[in-house]
Write a protein that holds these residues in place. Structure first.
Motif, mmCIF file in Angstrom:
data_model
loop_
_atom_site.group_PDB
_atom_site.id
_atom_site.type_symbol
_atom_site.label_atom_id
_atom_site.label_comp_id
_atom_site.label_asym_id
_atom_site.label_seq_id
_atom_site.Cartn_x
_atom_site.Cartn_y
_atom_site.Cartn_z
ATOM 1 N N GLY A 201 -45.423 9.606 0.380
ATOM 2 C CA GLY A 201 -44.125 9.197 -0.450
ATOM 3 C C GLY A 201 -44.029 10.213 -1.707
ATOM 4 N N ARG B 244 -50.478 11.523 -6.146
ATOM 5 C CA ARG B 244 -49.954 11.461 -4.672
ATOM 6 C C ARG B 244 -49.494 12.758 -4.390
ATOM 7 N NH1 ARG B 244 -44.974 8.517 -4.315
ATOM 8 N NH2 ARG B 244 -44.865 7.860 -6.390
ATOM 9 N N ASP C 125 -48.204 2.048 -9.879
ATOM 10 C CA ASP C 125 -47.273 0.939 -9.598
ATOM 11 C C ASP C 125 -47.531 0.439 -8.272
ATOM 12 O OD1 ASP C 125 -45.504 2.581 -7.429
ATOM 13 O OD2 ASP C 125 -44.531 3.122 -9.371
ATOM 14 N N ALA C 126 -46.937 -1.091 -8.147
ATOM 15 C CA ALA C 126 -47.076 -1.689 -6.818
ATOM 16 C C ALA C 126 -46.599 -0.964 -5.505
ATOM 17 C CB ALA C 126 -46.185 -2.897 -6.804
ATOM 18 N N GLU C 127 -45.379 -0.308 -5.661
ATOM 19 C CA GLU C 127 -45.071 0.515 -4.360
ATOM 20 C C GLU C 127 -46.042 1.655 -4.165
ATOM 21 O OE1 GLU C 127 -42.592 1.922 -1.403
ATOM 22 O OE2 GLU C 127 -42.874 -0.053 -2.407
ATOM 23 N N SER C 128 -46.292 2.407 -5.054
ATOM 24 C CA SER C 128 -47.402 3.605 -4.700
ATOM 25 C C SER C 128 -48.773 3.130 -4.300
ATOM 26 C CB SER C 128 -47.744 4.279 -6.221
ATOM 27 O OG SER C 128 -46.640 4.988 -6.650
ATOM 28 N N ARG C 129 -49.251 1.955 -5.015
ATOM 29 C CA ARG C 129 -50.446 0.975 -4.210
ATOM 30 C C ARG C 129 -50.035 0.877 -2.542
ATOM 31 N NH1 ARG C 129 -50.866 -1.339 -9.274
ATOM 32 N NH2 ARG C 129 -50.070 -3.453 -8.412
ATOM 33 N N ARG C 130 -49.083 0.279 -2.366
ATOM 34 C CA ARG C 130 -48.775 -0.125 -0.939
ATOM 35 C C ARG C 130 -48.786 1.470 -0.118
ATOM 36 N NH1 ARG C 130 -44.695 0.554 2.313
ATOM 37 N NH2 ARG C 130 -43.719 1.712 0.930
ATOM 38 N N ILE C 131 -48.062 2.234 -0.656
ATOM 39 C CA ILE C 131 -48.217 3.501 0.093
ATOM 40 C C ILE C 131 -49.321 4.126 0.346
ATOM 41 C CG2 ILE C 131 -47.441 5.993 -0.005
ATOM 42 C CD1 ILE C 131 -44.921 5.119 -1.651
ATOM 43 N N GLU D 257 -51.392 1.873 2.811
ATOM 44 C CA GLU D 257 -50.863 2.201 4.068
ATOM 45 C C GLU D 257 -51.509 3.660 4.760
ATOM 46 O OE1 GLU D 257 -46.577 2.092 4.562
ATOM 47 O OE2 GLU D 257 -46.689 0.049 4.240
ATOM 48 N N PRO E 45 -42.301 1.331 -12.603
ATOM 49 C CA PRO E 45 -42.749 2.010 -11.746
ATOM 50 C C PRO E 45 -43.266 3.233 -12.215
ATOM 51 C CG PRO E 45 -40.576 0.956 -10.915
ATOM 52 C CD PRO E 45 -40.836 1.024 -12.437
ATOM 53 N N SER F 287 -40.982 5.970 -14.306
ATOM 54 C CA SER F 287 -39.925 5.413 -14.708
ATOM 55 C C SER F 287 -39.684 5.592 -16.242
ATOM 56 C CB SER F 287 -39.986 3.881 -14.759
ATOM 57 O OG SER F 287 -41.019 3.285 -15.128
#
Length: 467
Positions: A138, A157, A181-187, A190, A326, A329
């Motif tokens: 990401g 990342r 953040d939540a999106e980075s943890r999700r990435i 995965e 995030p 941000s």
């Protein structure tokens, strides 16, 4: 199952001493390992030995007992960690040539840094966005941003993406979710599941690297993890299946909950005793009706990139704020306007403790009223190096990075009390640089608190700290 790594009857050594006496561990096909344990318990030393970075596995000479260390990965191991992220930022600071230019030196961009492991091929560099490894991590949107302008999560990342493209056969991800953040943890989750599924399938084509996860806390552990290795007090305290470890953790938590209330009360008593006997801190009182922080239509950015737009924010005495958002941000930028680490504060209407910045106060006037824990401070302390824990604590009274004048007896006594409060009894003469990343962060938290300032700025203070 074939072993990727076999360690039997070995010890871990640094250049000067033995760190861990006895290691027996096997990493086989079909296994996905979590390495865990408390800060300073041996986990970091084990990871460094796996990567051959200042620590080494040495066979124990013990008669007829078999001693061996073998690894199919040999020297093809990469560690992605808070430590490696800090080292990268240190490197960028050392390469900074802003003082010799008529503008801020952007330094290496993410694109340039990642392309270095591809041989600097300009054709590949130009199309990095199309590579699956880049998409998996990401980082498409930050490739052309300078590393020094990335958030902690973005830096890590970027490190992960570079490691994936490096062709290394083993990746060790150390506390990969800390500060994301939540999106980075999700990435990242995965990514981990994608790679580990290949690992557990027995695929040995090396199209994907093998992965070992290293974490302080037993939270957000991917479901694909099926084995756990735990270190405590520089020894292996558990080695087995995840199911057995989950049961052990549940039993420990049950026992700990019974004593937690008394531990908190004891800590509060010790803290109050230290505070009541404090004769070193200047008492910087701020009138109750005077805001500690006040932002009026604040704007910050560089080039075409805007970080903060028309921010209005007021912090009053007795308030405790959580700054969320995030990665990238503007959270750290916001706090650096308060701490004085961002020069754009002088182009904005920012007041601290009732006085507008840029109206004659010095940075020392500001820092005298602040206690700070931040990634930037941590990097600065790593760069100066050479100071013992006692000096780091005492520097909190003097608002310096390191210590450059003789310590007083009163300061040394106070430092010992604060170190004991943080669990560092008798370690005041140890070098800050010799501690694990988590232990370093714990010492910096103590440093921030010693002078009992009107305002504490804690930017991701719990990075790499065990529960």
């Amino acid at each position: 199952m074939a072993d990727f790594i076999s360690i039997e009857n070995c010890r871990i050594e640094s250049a000067t001493k033995t760190i861990i006496e006895n290691i027996d561990w096997h990493f086989a096909s079909g296994e996905a390992w979590l390495i865990t344990g408390s800060s300073g318990g041996g986990k970091a030393d084990f990871v460094r030995a796996l990567s051959g970075s200042g620590r080494h596995f040495v066979p124990n000479a013990s008669g007829s007992d078999v001693s061996l260390f073998s690894s199919v990965f040999q020297d093809s191991t990469e560690v992605v960690s808070l430590e490696s992220a800090a080292a990268l930022i240190e490197e960028e600071h050392e390469r900074d040539e802003s003082d010799y230019m008529d503008k801020i030196d952007e330094g290496r961009t993410g694109r340039r840094y990642i392309s270095e492991v591809l041989g600097g091929d300009s054709a590949i560099s130009a199309r990095l966005e199309t590579l699956p490894q880049v998409k998996l991590c990401g980082v498409e949107k930050i490739l052309d941003r300078g590393l020094k302008f990335m958030s902690t999560g973005e830096i890590r990342r970027t490190l992960l993406c570079r490691a994936l493209l490096s062709g290394k056969k083993l990746l060790v991800l150390s506390d990969p979710f800390a500060g994301l953040d939540a999106e980075s943890r999700r990435i990242l989750l995965e990514f981990f599941d994608t790679v580990v599924k290949k690992q557990l399938s027995g695929n040995d084509s090396w199209a994907f690297p093998c992965v070992i996860l290293c974490m302080e806390r037993m939270v957000e552990i991917p479901k694909s993890i099926n084995c756990v290795l735990e270190f405590s007090d520089n020894r292996i305290s558990f080695c087995g299946t995840r199911e057995d470890y989950d049961a052990l953790i549940a039993e420990r938590e049950k026992q700990r909950s019974e004593s937690r209330a008394e531990e908190k009360s004891a800590f509060a008593r010790e803290l109050n005793a230290i505070r009541s006997g404090d004769v070193l801190s200047e008492k910087h009182s701020v009138p109750d009706d005077t805001p500690l922080v006040e932002f009026r239509n604040v704007n910050v950015g560089w080039g075409d990139h805007r970080v903060l737009r028309n921010v209005n924010w007021t912090v009053h005495k007795g308030e405790h704020w959580l700054v969320r958002g995030p990665n990238g941000s503007g959270k750290t930028t916001l706090l650096e306007l308060v701490t004085g680490d961002n020069q754009q504060v002088y182009a904005n209407d920012v007041s601290l403790f009732g006085r507008r910045r840029g109206t004659g106060e010095t940075i020392w006037d500001i820092k005298a009223k602040l206690g700070i824990v931040s990634y930037r401070l941590h990097v600065d302390y790593r760069m100066v190096g050479g100071f013992d824990l006692e000096s780091v604590i005492i520097s909190g009274f003097r608002d310096s990075i390191g210590l450059y004048e003789p310590k007083t007896d009163v300061e040394m006594q106070a430092a010992k009390k604060w170190l004991a409060l943080g669990g560092f009894t008798g370690r005041e003469n140890e070098a800050f640089s010799s501690l694990s990343y988590g232990e370093q962060r714990a010492v910096l938290i103590l440093r921030a608190a010693v002078k009992q300032p009107p305002l504490l700025i804690l930017d991701e203070p719990c990075h790499a700290l065990a529960p």
